[in-house]
Design a protein around this motif. Structure first.
Motif, mmCIF file in Angstrom:
data_model
loop_
_atom_site.group_PDB
_atom_site.id
_atom_site.type_symbol
_atom_site.label_atom_id
_atom_site.label_comp_id
_atom_site.label_asym_id
_atom_site.label_seq_id
_atom_site.Cartn_x
_atom_site.Cartn_y
_atom_site.Cartn_z
ATOM 1 N N ALA A 94 0.837 -1.206 0.000
ATOM 2 C CA ALA A 94 0.000 0.000 0.000
ATOM 3 C C ALA A 94 0.871 1.255 0.000
ATOM 4 C CB ALA A 94 -0.925 -0.005 1.215
ATOM 5 N N GLU A 95 1.911 1.253 0.839
ATOM 6 C CA GLU A 95 2.758 2.450 0.923
ATOM 7 C C GLU A 95 3.466 2.726 -0.403
ATOM 8 O OE1 GLU A 95 3.755 2.399 5.687
ATOM 9 O OE2 GLU A 95 5.172 1.480 4.289
ATOM 10 N N ASN A 96 3.741 1.655 -1.108
ATOM 11 C CA ASN A 96 4.451 1.790 -2.375
ATOM 12 C C ASN A 96 3.536 2.125 -3.546
ATOM 13 O OD1 ASN A 96 6.441 0.742 -4.545
ATOM 14 N ND2 ASN A 96 7.493 0.670 -2.562
ATOM 15 N N LEU A 97 2.250 1.827 -3.354
ATOM 16 C CA LEU A 97 1.346 1.894 -4.512
ATOM 17 C C LEU A 97 1.149 3.299 -5.059
ATOM 18 C CD1 LEU A 97 -0.529 0.508 -6.495
ATOM 19 C CD2 LEU A 97 -2.379 0.725 -4.824
ATOM 20 N N GLU A 98 0.881 4.264 -4.178
ATOM 21 C CA GLU A 98 0.566 5.594 -4.714
ATOM 22 C C GLU A 98 1.723 6.234 -5.481
ATOM 23 O OE1 GLU A 98 -2.048 6.754 -1.346
ATOM 24 O OE2 GLU A 98 -2.500 8.378 -2.773
ATOM 25 N N LEU A 101 1.606 4.527 -8.770
ATOM 26 C CA LEU A 101 0.470 5.000 -9.587
ATOM 27 C C LEU A 101 0.787 6.373 -10.166
ATOM 28 C CD1 LEU A 101 -2.607 4.050 -7.338
ATOM 29 C CD2 LEU A 101 -2.164 3.181 -9.635
ATOM 30 N N ASN A 102 1.232 7.282 -9.299
ATOM 31 C CA ASN A 102 1.496 8.657 -9.738
ATOM 32 C C ASN A 102 2.576 8.702 -10.821
ATOM 33 O OD1 ASN A 102 1.046 9.954 -6.353
ATOM 34 N ND2 ASN A 102 -0.444 9.349 -7.875
ATOM 35 N N PHE A 106 -1.469 7.940 -12.824
ATOM 36 C CA PHE A 106 -2.771 7.619 -12.224
ATOM 37 C C PHE A 106 -2.947 8.378 -10.903
ATOM 38 C CE2 PHE A 106 -1.529 3.878 -14.621
ATOM 39 C CZ PHE A 106 -2.699 3.483 -15.232
ATOM 40 N N VAL A 107 -4.213 8.651 -10.550
ATOM 41 C CA VAL A 107 -4.483 9.104 -9.187
ATOM 42 C C VAL A 107 -5.383 8.073 -8.509
ATOM 43 C CG1 VAL A 107 -4.253 11.600 -9.439
ATOM 44 C CG2 VAL A 107 -6.419 10.513 -9.994
ATOM 45 N N LEU A 108 -5.143 7.870 -7.232
ATOM 46 C CA LEU A 108 -5.965 6.918 -6.483
ATOM 47 C C LEU A 108 -7.261 7.612 -6.067
ATOM 48 C CD1 LEU A 108 -6.444 4.267 -5.130
ATOM 49 C CD2 LEU A 108 -5.058 5.022 -3.209
ATOM 50 N N LYS A 109 -8.381 7.097 -6.583
ATOM 51 C CA LYS A 109 -9.657 7.758 -6.311
ATOM 52 C C LYS A 109 -10.286 7.232 -5.029
ATOM 53 C CE LYS A 109 -14.305 7.833 -8.284
ATOM 54 N NZ LYS A 109 -14.974 9.012 -8.795
#
Ligand code: AMP
Length: 218
Positions: A94-98, A101-102, A106-109
């Motif tokens: 989770a900590e790595n995902l954003e 994504l960015n 991508f943005v996490l909605k």
């Protein structure tokens, strides 16, 4: 404009895959299911598949460093909005995902948790069958194939997933509680978590998801 990423979370068997597929068909998201990608790799006996199989058969998680690389690769080659199904499953993921994504635009909605009681999960997983050839998923109780345990799409005899056997289900639920539940707190503390009930039929759950995602029925 940035593309959107939605996360579908929840214990095994709550219907993440079914719901993600529906949303993908209706709204043009790419459905990225890490479990499906890994099963495909196992079927093709790739290096990733051989490594993943030893964890999957036991109901354990594939190590984070492998998963971080995998999701990075998949996002790099995706040019539509995405629904992630079964990812992230640990706080490290989770900590790595954003940042990942960015980096790929991508943005996490939203992270949506689909909630179902444990006894219902065991009942659903025991009735799940998959097609070993095309990967279609059925449930003998709620979504049976037209002909007895035969795939509607390709006529192949359906099988039970190795990790849906009762002894492995218990490990998967424990792994979920120990490693994936903390991910919910992570998104909750960041104001990104919505919770919907996974009880009822597919359409009812779909409707709840549309509501929390602010999407209109097509
Ligand atoms: P699923 O189809 O989502 O239930 O995933 C099946 C199996 O694939 C899991 O029990 C894990 O062994 C592995 N897997 C899928 N997604 C992940 C992930 N994000 N992290 C680690 N292992 C995963």
């Amino acid at each position: 404009m940035a593309r959107i990423a939605v996360l579908l979370m929840g214990p095994p068997g709550v219907g993440k895959g079914t719901q993600a597929k529906l949303l993908a068909e209706k709204f043009g998201f790419r459905h990225i299911a890490t479990g499906d990608i890994l099963r495909e790799a196992v079927r093709k006996r790739t290096k990733l598949g051989k490594l993943a199989k030893s964890y999957m058969d036991k109901g354990q998680l594939v190590p984070d460093e492998v998963m971080l690389g995998l999701i990075d690769e998949v996002l790099a080659e995706t040019d539509s909005d995405v629904i992630l199904d079964g990812y992230p499953r640990t706080v490290v993921q989770a900590e790595n995902l954003e940042p990942t994504l960015n980096r790929h635009g991508f943005v996490l909605k939203q992270a949506v948790f689909i909630d179902v009681p444990d006894d219902e999960i065991v009942r659903r997983l025991s009735a799940r069958r998959i097609c070993p050839k095309c990967g279609a998923v059925y449930n003998l109780l709620t979504q049976p194939p037209k002909n007895d345990e035969i795939c509607d799409n390709c006529g192949t005899k359906l099988i039970m997933r190795d990790d849906d056997r009762p002894e492995v289900i218990m490990t998967r639920l424990r792994v979920y509680r120990d490693q994936t539940k903390p991910v919910l707190d992570y998104y909750k503390s960041r104001g990104l978590l919505k919770i919907v009930s996974g009880e009822g039929n597919i359409e009812e759950v779909h409707q709840r998801l549309l509501n929390v995602l602010g999407l209109k029925q097509l």
